[in-house]
Design a protein around this motif. Structure first.
Motif, PDB file in Angstrom:
ATOM      1  N   ILE A 159     -15.128 -41.441   7.740  1.00 43.41           N
ATOM      2  CA  ILE A 159     -13.740 -41.897   7.751  1.00 43.41           C
ATOM      3  C   ILE A 159     -13.302 -42.265   6.335  1.00 43.41           C
ATOM      4  O   ILE A 159     -12.141 -42.137   5.981  1.00 43.41           O
ATOM      5  CB  ILE A 159     -13.598 -43.115   8.692  1.00 43.41           C
ATOM      6  CG1 ILE A 159     -14.054 -42.730  10.096  1.00 43.41           C
ATOM      7  CG2 ILE A 159     -12.175 -43.607   8.726  1.00 43.41           C
ATOM      8  CD1 ILE A 159     -14.172 -43.888  11.034  1.00 43.41           C
TER       9      ILE A 159
ATOM     10  N   SER B 254      -8.220 -38.688   7.319  1.00 43.08           N
ATOM     11  CA  SER B 254      -8.982 -39.919   7.495  1.00 43.08           C
ATOM     12  C   SER B 254      -8.665 -40.566   8.836  1.00 43.08           C
ATOM     13  O   SER B 254      -9.548 -41.031   9.553  1.00 43.08           O
ATOM     14  CB  SER B 254      -8.658 -40.907   6.385  1.00 43.08           C
ATOM     15  OG  SER B 254      -9.090 -40.391   5.165  1.00 43.08           O
ATOM     16  N   LEU B 255      -7.375 -40.570   9.155  1.00 41.97           N
ATOM     17  CA  LEU B 255      -6.996 -41.172  10.427  1.00 41.97           C
ATOM     18  C   LEU B 255      -7.588 -40.396  11.589  1.00 41.97           C
ATOM     19  O   LEU B 255      -8.081 -40.973  12.561  1.00 41.97           O
ATOM     20  CB  LEU B 255      -5.471 -41.225  10.533  1.00 41.97           C
ATOM     21  CG  LEU B 255      -4.823 -42.222   9.574  1.00 41.97           C
ATOM     22  CD1 LEU B 255      -3.313 -42.159   9.677  1.00 41.97           C
ATOM     23  CD2 LEU B 255      -5.309 -43.630   9.891  1.00 41.97           C
TER      24      LEU B 255
ATOM     25  N   VAL C 120      -4.856 -38.520   4.058  1.00 39.63           N
ATOM     26  CA  VAL C 120      -4.599 -39.669   4.922  1.00 39.63           C
ATOM     27  C   VAL C 120      -4.694 -39.239   6.385  1.00 39.63           C
ATOM     28  O   VAL C 120      -5.383 -39.867   7.192  1.00 39.63           O
ATOM     29  CB  VAL C 120      -3.214 -40.262   4.607  1.00 39.63           C
ATOM     30  CG1 VAL C 120      -2.839 -41.284   5.642  1.00 39.63           C
ATOM     31  CG2 VAL C 120      -3.230 -40.888   3.218  1.00 39.63           C
TER      32      VAL C 120
END
Lengths: 95, 500, 478, 87, 333, 530
Positions: B388, B423-424, B420
């Motif tokens: 993550i 990662s989410l 982003v």
């Protein structure tokens, strides 16, 4: 160039192509083998024609030797082919 | 002719020879096989240590062998290759231990370990490849040696997976090969030179160079699992866990990514690639892959498949890093090569532990597994958090540099959202697993639990490798700024690539 | 030293006669002959490398009147390959025909085949080539018919007819050459030959004849049944060497003796046919239901690759690029020879052990016969052209030549062919890796498994990594 | 003398032609074989004549062989009955 | 003898040859084909004689017209149906053998392909003729023939054809003997001897009783004469084989060949074996392979020819037999 | 020694966290002691550099950090003690402690870190560990709350990281000095506001907050509301160019958003029926006020020094009071005596800035701001102040009303568990006096006093309408319409992709068939059998 060259050379070529055609198109195995022999004969004829130097000159011995060898080879192959055909028919009879 | 000249070859042979010997070992000679495996791995580690030291001090290690006029097999150690070599060597050592434990009492171990060693040799070989020809050679060898490992179990699914794997990789191999030959016929022998050499070619060749680039990247993209060439990776997960762990998480996909790095940096030269207008396309594909892989991973119930899609996504970070023009992005891409490897191998090890110990293959079966196997689950959690991008696990370093690089290069407007989002999404498919594992109550009965005499939650040989790699993952993140970290090495590579 | 040339022919011939006379000691005779001939071939290779072209005038007569044996790099390499393949296959056959009464018939023919191969590769005389072709053809047919089943006989007969037709066409070409140039000596011929109807039609006749024997698409129809139904060692040699020998002649004629006569248009014909062979052969191999047929069709495809070189070599100007491509051609041929023989030997083991070679039912082979499966895999690698096989280098140069000559079409063909080859190879391996109960200690006969393995390994690793001398040797040419 | 020989040759040629026609037209195998024998016999004669005309004594040997071997062929044709054995 | 007269002969022969060849090849019946082929061989002998190739004529008479004919006739008679059956039927029987390849028999059935091939043959004929005429009309050097006659003295024989066969190009001949051996080994490998014939009747026996000695005598003569005149091992061998064929037809089971396998093997092998031995002996003497010392050449050639004759004869007889001879014990069981 | 203490402050909780899993007896909250010591005894300005750690680490204690650490440590310590006392025998206690310590470590870490990586690291450690605290009870409500919390936290982290990246690329330093922040891009500011705004419960970004506070166990809620929420302010103070440049757009945005939060928190909080929820909305409201102050600081850089001081002070007193309130809920529920209720009243009054309490110090703090103000926004501040106080007072009343219901229900437990809480309350009341000798409780806001008095009256009377309000707005308010919207959007998208999918499948099928037919045709041409 001699008339004999013309005649025999021509027929050698023709015989060879006859043979070739038959090899390609004939269905019978035996006839194809014969055709191969005929074809070979055509080639031999061309060779002998080449060797021929006219009625009074001694012909070139080398093509003659080649043809002799060729004949023996051809007969060997024919013999093997015929045996193969025979064996094959036997096998098929047995099946 | 001295030791330096032969050292790269020895590095390759140190796993190849034991591997070849192992083919001929009797199935029962377990001890001898283990000795061979371990001594090969340790020897390799030693040799790699020497090389690393030397490369750092600008020594030249190069083995040359003429295959044909104009075609040379070159094994050459430079900073980039050393990075990959260390990665595969260390992980090989760990994975070997793991595999010995994992395959205990299963059939065909000689074959398995034989091919396994060949795989590692191929990986190391392509890491050390000094020119495209050598690279292609080991690249294909890797494909071949992996096939039996994927098909190892011999079940219809395994065979199917292996078939798909091959179909993809060989097609890729052919494309790469064609591109390589083409390039060779234009530019002559292509050694990997920092900064690339192709910019010296006449402009008439540029259209051809573009096509060649396309061919090669497609070929490499198959192994690097760039969308839409990724189809094999989830299928190849039928292989035994050590295979998935080392090969699919690390060696094979990395080989592709590493190849892309080589082509872009050391063949074309990154500036020249950019001039040709090829970087953006690659970047977009990488971005799509990153997102696509994550989205696909979300819906996988099979744990290994989820990890596989995660790999698809994560490996493209490397490609993304390459496409970010400028040293920082490069560092991010290159360092991710290592980080992703360490983290993903941890995940696959632990997935293998679940499967082997409790028969758990699905995410939905993992409820409360943290109570039954805390250490394993801890390692898993570390890997997942690293994926993550949560510090101190290594993943954040890569992301940090990638993002920073994109800012420098003015590409942030599309790279940052990708990072982003990814990662989410990573969090979205990993955190539920962690939640299940730690917070849910275990089911009354595990799918098929093995009764183990061991003191630990599972056999020691299965338990230690993931813990070690987890520690490595943390260490790589924690000590990123220390002199011997992957990050520092990646910076060294980058400095040399950019001639800084 | 120079006697090596004649010994390469005489020794197998003498041994053939000896085995016929002393069937009891046949195996020992064959193995020792095989070893001796291999050493001979190696010696020749060394001699060619160090001394250049070797010439041997039989009977002491100057070439032309007499017959000369010649060895250059190309023929020495092929001789060496033949020696390796035959040595391995001989060892293999000694186990394969262990108690079979056929062995008494097998050995003399086997050695005659070897003799004819060597004779063909060394011959420097067109008519002598015809005789060796016939000897080769007949011994091959006789060996192929040893399979004994109806299918084998049928195939052998077809093979014989095709072979005879081929040699007859070849002879017709020879006749024209003699008529036109008054010589049979190859070296003399290459000096005097000039573009014109005689050279063209002679070349065409000889080529068609040889292509028939080489089984270039669409003249390949006889090959799969013949190679697919012969006993394993015979199939190995047929696929690896016999078609190669005639291919060698085509090469000799097109790239060497008649190289001045050949036009680009003409050269593209074998190229196109080769491309068709690659695609068709591979496709058929993919669809084959039996291993041996697969291997045989793969031969058709692999021969196609060799012919792809023709237009390229014609297009490339003499120089480094052409030499490199030439080496690629040769190494491809060598690799295929070794790999295919290994493959056939391995298939033979499977066939003997399991009683069939149906691909569908191969499950568990990898468990039962690991070394054999490995051999199949290794040879498969060489057939696909993956590194580190010699075929990889061959394909590299093929592609490189295509790129340098700007003939892009071949590139596509090569790529598709490679993929198809991979598909058929791994189709087999996929089945072989299938699950099945298996005995812990599989029965292995080293004499059978090792030759296959070594041949494949040689093709895959030996030639690929140590293939550079091939190019060196090819610089020694007539 | 050569004239006589030539006349003979012409006659033999005629005979050959006839034999040829019969051989080609059949209708039965036996007819053809007989005609072939005729050709063979004619051939023997012609060979002997040619041997004289061309000054090639060796052709006489050819004639002899032809005569003998034609007989063999004929014998083969006439077809000895085969054993009804274990065939 | 003038050219016009010869022209008539030539034309007749050519017409005969062409028509016979065509008829042979187009006959609907294999038996007819064989007979026509024999006739073709007979006429061919004349043509060879006409073209001043007596050696070839001899061989043709013995082998082409005689032995080949006998072989083919035997084949036809033994398998009146099967031998004629087309290959297509044969392949049709192979139900379990799935033919992936396109079957040539299918190809042939297509009219289009028939015509294409025929046209191809016609084109080939034209090309051949064109090339041949070019070759014949161009003044080619005659060096080879000249060097034959120049070296004839050193060859050990005076018949140039024999010189070429057994000295200048002896290697060819050696391989040719190997071809013969291969063929007979192939035949052996395929089968045992086929069913024999019933003992001959009195008429046939009469024929046998004079024909066989004559043939043997003739063989010996040809062998001997070969050194200086047309003739030689092949012709002699074929003649000898003809004797065997006759004996065979007369129901003689083994035609005088040894039943013992090893003796038979020796007979088969002796031709090529001796030849090879002589060649290798030269090697041992420090000469090139098959390089006879001129003084010995004649004798060596005779030796080789004798051995070759034996092997050739045996081979041809065995070919006619179609397999290894069986002894009586075999038959009884 | 100081350096070691600095590191130990965050490292000790981290190190003992795993031990907490195995030993359930010794008080884990003692791990906060180094932080306490650091906060009170280590002088501000102490710096520790660890270049090899992460991307180069930089720890230090500046003035603000010192105050933040001070109150955070107290809260963690007290909440920890109370957790030990009340939850020891609850299920999953070990796990709770583990994550409690991790979150504690994260909180201290980020306070003490001077570089962005460590800040981020502490931020995420704290945020993610808190997830486990939120879902501790494992009811469906807490799980839902946990999910929402997690999503929002991750969003916050991502945004924070992005903001940091922009800062880093601008300054080239991981620990940028305040001066370097001038001129950072709008992206950086935007991301920081977004990321930390989530943490601060800024309206629209606050949806997680009421849910979470409600669902978490009381000690967890206490640290969430008291310590963790305030890190947003610390982040803003540190990384926004507060005082470096005038940023009218951003400043006004923050002011408006803060004001909206104040109002919204008050309105939504008043209609809640659970004490914890009311407190949660109160936090939103309170944080809104502080956010506005930061906004003001961006509008008027020259004022920033005072404003920042004010914010830090407010954060401290809000944190302490709010955690005291949360902990009080537990105490009151456990020991239903008048005394505890009265004690609960104290922090409520403090929070509402009642006269004579530390809360009224707020005025003192704000005064210099108002005095020195030059710009046009001068009128905003008093209004804000008033609104906030009013809102807080109302909410406190609401809170106490709800709590008063509890009084009659609970059985009595030993008073000893309330000890830490009592200390905290005491601290809240007395410490300001100890710290600032010049402090004098002022009564200059009569409206406020009136409100408070009225409210106390209300509390006494308990009119029935006060009980009909609850339920109008569920805890989590905006989340629900948003979720409905999201669900329908997802349905629509799924339907759409399904249609496209099936179309593509049909197409591929057709192509496949065509191809197969083609092959068949080709094979029939070549005479092969298919």
């Amino acid at each position: 160039m001699l008339t004999a060259h013309w005649l025999y050379g021509l027929s050698g070529c023709l015989i060879m192509t006859f043979g070739l055609r038959a090899v390609l198109l004939n269905d019978s195995l035996l006839q194809r083998i014969i055709a191969l022999n005929v074809m070979g004969t055509g080639v031999f004829m061309i060779l002998i024609t080449i060797a021929y130097r006219g009625p009074d000159a001694a012909p070139d011995p080398i093509p003659h030797a080649l043809v002799l060898t060729g004949i023996v080879v051809a007969v060997s192959a024919t013999a093997l082919a015929l045996t193969l055909i025979r064996r094959l028919t036997e096998e098929q009879d047995n099946d | 002719m001295n030791f330096d000249t032969w050292l790269p070859l020895f590095v390759v042979l140190s796993s190849l020879l034991p591997g070849l010997v192992m083919f001929f070992l009797d199935e029962g000679s377990h001890r001898l096989r283990t000795v061979l495996n371990m001594s090969g791995a340790l020897l390799k580690l030693l040799l790699v240590g020497v090389i690393t030291w030397g490369v750092f001090h600008q020594h030249i290690y190069e083995t040359r062998w003429t295959l044909a006029p104009g075609l040379e097999l070159v094994l050459h150690a430079d900073t980039l290759s050393v990075l990959f070599v260390i990665l595969s060597t260390v992980l090989w050592l760990v994975t070997t231990v793991y595999a010995i434990g994992y395959l205990e009492k299963s059939p065909h171990r000689s074959r398995f370990f034989g091919f396994f060693s060949v795989c590692v040799s191929a990986t190391v070989g392509l890491a050390l490849a000094g020119n495209l020809l050598t690279f292609v050679l080991f690249y294909e060898l890797l494909t071949l040696a992996t096939y039996p490992l994927v098909a190892h179990r011999g079940t219809p699914e395994a065979l199917r997976g292996a078939r798909i794997y091959l179909a993809y990789t060989l097609t890729g191999g052919v494309l790469l090969f064609t591109g390589t030959v083409w390039l060779h016929s234009i530019a002559g022998s292509i050694a990997f030179v920092e900064g690339g050499t192709l910019n010296q070619l006449h402009a008439d060749y540029h259209p051809q160079l573009k096509v060649i680039f396309l061919l090669m990247i497609t070929g490499l993209g198959v192994k690097a699992a760039l969308v839409p060439l990724h189809g094999w990776l989830p299928q190849a997960m039928v292989a035994p866990a050590p295979v998935s762990a080392l090969l699919h998480a690390v060696a094979v996909v990395k080989a592709g990514a590493f190849g892309i790095i080589r082509v872009v940096y050391d063949v074309y030269g990154v500036e020249f690639t950019h001039e040709l207008g090829l970087l953006t396309g690659l970047g977009i594909i990488a971005a799509i892959t990153i997102i696509y892989g994550s989205v696909k991973a979300l819906s996988q119930d099979n744990l290994k498949k989820r990890l596989a899609y995660s790999t698809v996504s994560q490996v493209s970070y490397i490609a993304l890093g390459i496409t970010i023009l400028g040293p920082i992005g490069t560092i991010g891409g290159i360092v991710h090569l290592v980080h992703q490897g360490v983290m993903k191998i941890t995940l696959f090890f632990t997935a293998g532990n679940y499967a082997e110990t409790l028969g758990i293959h699905k995410v939905s079966e993992m409820d409360g597994v943290g109570q039954r196997m805390p250490a394993t689950t801890l390692a898993f959690s570390i890997g997942a958090l690293g994926m993550i991008g949560i510090p101190p696990v290594a993943g954040y370093v890569s992301k940090w540099y990638l993002a920073l690089g994109s800012l420098e290069a003015g590409m942030a407007w599309w790279v940052m959202p990708v990072l982003v989002t990814s990662s989410l999404l990573n969090a979205a498919y990993f955190l539920p697993i962690l939640y299940r594992a730690w917070f849910k109550q275990p089911a009354t009965k595990w799918p098929s639990e093995k009764i183990l005499p061991a003191r630990f939650e599972t056999q020691a040989a299965l338990l230690w490798p993931p813990l070690i790699t987890a520690v490595l993952a943390i260490a790589a993140g924690m000590f990123a700024a220390s002199p011997y970290s992957p990050l520092e090495w990646a910076s060294l590579i980058t400095r040399r690539e950019y001639g800084l | 030293m120079i006697d090596t040339l004649i010994w390469l022919v005489a020794l197998p011939l003498a041994s053939a006669l000896a085995t016929q006379l002393l069937p009891r000691y046949a195996t020992a005779i064959v193995i020792s002959t095989a070893i001796a001939t291999s050493i001979n071939a190696a010696a020749l290779l060394y001699a060619v490398a160090t001394h250049g072209v070797m010439l041997y005038q039989i009977g002491g007569w100057t070439a032309g009147l007499g017959i000369a044996l010649r060895a250059d790099g190309l023929s020495a390499l092929l001789l060496m390959m033949a020696a390796i393949v035959l040595l391995a296959s001989s060892i293999y056959a000694s186990a394969y025909f262990n108690d079979n009464p056929l062995r008494r018939r097998f050995w003399p023919l086997w050695l005659l085949l070897w003799c004819s191969l060597n004779a063909l590769l060394l011959s420097g005389d067109l008519f002598n080539l015809y005789v060796t072709l016939e000897l080769l053809g007949l011994s091959a047919v006789a060996l192929a018919s040893l399979g004994g089943k109806t299918a084998a006989l049928q195939a052998a007969l077809r093979y014989l007819l095709v072979g005879l037709l081929g040699s007859m066409l070849f002879l017709a070409g020879v006749t024209l050459i003699y008529a036109g140039y008054g010589t049979l000596d190859l070296a003399t011929l290459s000096r005097v030959v000039a573009a014109g109807p005689i050279a063209w039609s002679a070349l065409a006749l000889m080529t068609v004849g040889l292509l028939l024997k080489t089984a270039l698409f669409p003249l390949h129809f006889w090959l799969p049944p013949a190679h697919g139904s012969a006993p394993a060692p015979v199939s190995a040699v047929l696929s690896a060497l016999v078609v190669k020998a005639t291919f060698y002649l085509v090469m000799r004629l097109w790239l060497d003796i008649f190289s001045e006569v050949v036009t680009p248009q003409a050269a593209s014909i074998p190229g196109v046919l080769g491309a068709a062979a690659v695609l068709w052969g591979s496709w058929q191999a993919l669809r084959a239901e039996r291993l041996k047929l697969l291997a045989a069709y793969s031969t058709v495809a692999q021969l196609g690759y060799l012919f792809l070189f023709f237009p390229l070599l014609q297009a490339l100007p003499a120089g480094a690029a052409r030499d490199a491509a030439m080496g690629g051609l040769v190494i491809l041929a060598l690799t295929h020879g070794l790999a295919k023989s290994g493959l056939f030997l391995a298939i033979g083991i499977i066939q003997q052990r399991s009683g069939h070679d149906t691909i569908r039912d191969l499950d568990g082979t990898a468990q039962r016969l690991p070394a054999t499966t490995f051999a199949i895999a290794l040879s498969g690698i060489a057939l696909i052209g993956l590194p580190p096989s010699g075929a990889f280098l061959g394909k590299w140069h093929l592609l490189a030549a295509a790129f340098s000559a700007g003939q892009w079409l071949w590139v596509v063909v090569i790529m598709i062919g490679t993929l198809l080859a991979a598909a058929y190879t791994f189709r087999v391996l996929g089945h072989a890796f299938g699950q099945q109960p298996y005995p812990r200690h599989p029965v292995t006969i080293a004499a059978e498994e090792w030759p296959a393995l070594i041949l494949s390994a040689f093709a895959t690793i030996g030639l690929g990594l140590a293939g550079a001398p091939v190019w060196q040797l090819l610089k020694v040419s007539l | 003398m050569p004239e006589l020989l030539l006349v003979c040759l012409a006659g033999l040629m005629l005979s050959l032609l006839l034999g040829l026609i019969r051989v080609l037209r059949g209708p039965e195998a036996g007819d053809r074989m007989m005609a072939a024998q005729l050709i063979g016999t004619t051939g023997v004669g012609m060979l002997l004549l040619l041997s004289l005309l061309l000054g090639q004594p060796a052709l006489a040997d050819v004639a002899l062989i032809l005569a003998l071997l034609a007989a063999v062929a004929a014998a083969a044709f006439s077809g000895q009955q085969r054993e009804t054995g274990n065939d | 003898m003038n050219a016009t007269n010869m022209l008539f002969l030539d034309i007749l022969l050519v017409i005969a040859l062409l028509s016979l060849a065509w008829a042979t090849l187009t006959a609907t019946d294999a038996r007819r084909s064989v007979i026509l082929f024999i006739a073709f061989g007979l006429v061919l002998t004349l043509a060879w004689a006409r073209l001043l190739a007596p050696d070839v004529a001899l061989a043709e008479a013995a082998i082409g017209a005689g032995l080949s004919g006998a072989l083919l006739l035997a084949a036809v008679q033994h398998h009146p149906r099967r031998a004629l059956s087309s290959e297509r039927q044969n392949t049709g029987k192979l139900a379990n053998e799935k033919q992936n390849d396109s079957n040539p028999a299918d190809l042939k059935s297509s009219v289009a392909i028939r015509w294409t091939l025929t046209l191809f043959c016609i084109a080939l004929a034209f090309v051949l003729i064109w090339a041949l005429l070019q070759a014949l009309s161009s003044e080619t050097s005659d060096t080879l023939a000249q060097s034959v006659s120049a070296n004839l003295a050193n060859s050990g024989v005076s018949n140039p054809v024999t010189a070429v066969l057994l000295n200048f190009r002896a290697y060819d001949t050696l391989l040719e003997l190997a071809v013969l051996l291969t063929a007979v080994l192939g035949i052996f490998a395929l089968s045992e001897q086929r069913t024999g014939y019933l003992p001959a009747g009195p008429v046939f026996n009469g024929l046998v009783s004079w024909l066989v000695p004559a043939l043997i005598l003739m063989a010996g003569y040809l062998l001997w004469v070969g050194a200086h005149a047309p003739g030689g091992a092949f012709q002699a061998g074929a003649t000898l084989a003809a004797a065997g064929v006759i004996l065979r037809l007369a129901g003689k089971r083994n035609i005088g060949l040894p039943v013992s396998k090893s003796y038979l093997n020796i007979i088969l092998v002796i031709g090529s074996g001796l030849f090879l031995l002589v060649g290798l002996t030269m090697l041992a003497l420090g000469r090139p392979f098959l390089d006879y010392p001129p003084a010995m050449a004649g004798y060596l050639i005779l030796l080789i020819e004798t051995a070759a004759m034996i092997s050739i004869a045996a081979t041809l007889i065995l070919a006619f037999l179609g397999g290894r001879p069986r002894n009586r014990e075999d038959r009884s069981c | 020694m100081n350096e070691q203490l600095l590191i130990l402050s965050w490292l000790l909780p981290l190190l003992v966290a795993p031990l907490a899993l195995f030993n359930r007896h010794w008080p884990a909250s003692l791990a906060a002691v180094p932080a306490l010591i650091t906060a009170f005894f280590v002088p501000a300005g102490t710096v520790v550099q660890i270049p090899w750690l992460f991307l180069g680490s930089h720890f230090g204690l500046d003035h603000n950090a010192s105050i933040f650490l001070m109150f955070s440590a107290v809260i963690w310590f007290v909440a920890g003690l109370q957790a030990e006392l009340t939850m020891r025998n609850a299920p999953l206690w070990a796990r709770f402690r583990f994550f409690f310590l991790l979150a504690m470590s994260g909180n201290f870490w980020l306070i003490l870190s001077q570089d962005m990586v460590n800040f981020y690291l502490g931020f995420s450690l704290m945020g993610l560990s808190a997830y486990a605290l939120v879902i501790h009870s494992a009811t469906s409500k807490s799980l839902f709350a946990g999910r929402v919390y997690l999503i929002m936290t991750l969003l916050a982290e991502s945004a924070l990281l992005a903001g940091f990246l922009f800062i880093y690329s601008h300054t080239g330093s991981l620990a940028p000095a305040a001066g370097q922040l001038a001129g950072i891009s709008n992206w950086a500011i935007g991301f920081l506001i977004l990321g930390l705004g989530i943490k601060a419960g800024l309206v629209f970004l606050h949806v997680w907050l009421p849910l979470t506070y409600t669902a978490a166990p009381i000690p967890a809620s206490a640290v969430l509301s008291g310590a963790m929420i305030n890190v947003a302010l610390l982040g803003w103070i540190r990384y926004l160019p507060v005082g470096q440049e005038t940023l009218p757009e951003w400043g006004s945005l923050l002011v408006i958003a803060g004001t909206a939060s104040i109002v919204f928190g008050a309105v939504a909080g008043l209609v809640q029926s659970k004490a914890k929820t009311v407190l949660a909305y109160s936090s939103i409201s309170k944080m809104g006020f502080m956010t506005s102050l930061i906004g003001l600081a961006m509008l008027a850089p020259e004022q920033s020094e005072y404003i920042v001081m004010a914010v830090v002070f407010l954060a401290a007193y809000h944190g302490l009071a709010k955690s005291a309130l949360f902990l009080g809920i537990g105490i009151v529920k456990a020991i239903n005596s008048k005394l505890t209720f009265m004690l609960l009243l104290l922090p409520a009054l403090v929070l509402a800035a009642a006269p004579f309490t530390a809360g009224s110090m707020m005025k003192t703090v704000i005064r210099p701001v108002i005095d020195n103000w030059q710009g046009e926004w001068i009128h905003v501040l008093p209004i804000l102040l008033l609104t906030s106080s009013f809102a807080t007072a109302m909410l406190m009343v609401r809170f106490l009303v709800i709590m008063s219901v509890e009084l009659s229900l609970r059985p009595k437990k030993s008073f000893s568990i309330a000890l830490p809480w009592v200390c905290l309350v005491a601290l809240l009341i007395f410490v300001p006096f100890l710290l600032d000798h010049s402090f004098s409780p002022v009564i200059d806001s009569w409206p406020l006093a009136a409100v408070i008095t009225g409210s106390l009256l209300l509390l006494y009377i308990r009119p029935p309408w006060m009980y009909s309000l609850p339920g109008l707005i569920p805890a989590g308010d905006l989340l629900f319409p948003m979720m409905t919207l999201g669900a329908s959007a997802r349905l629509y998208i799924r339907a759409f992709t399904c249609r496209v999918n099936s179309k593509i499948k049909t197409l591929i099928c057709q192509l496949n068939n065509n191809f197969r037919n083609l092959i068949r045709f080709a094979l029939s041409l070549t005479g092969g059998k298919s």
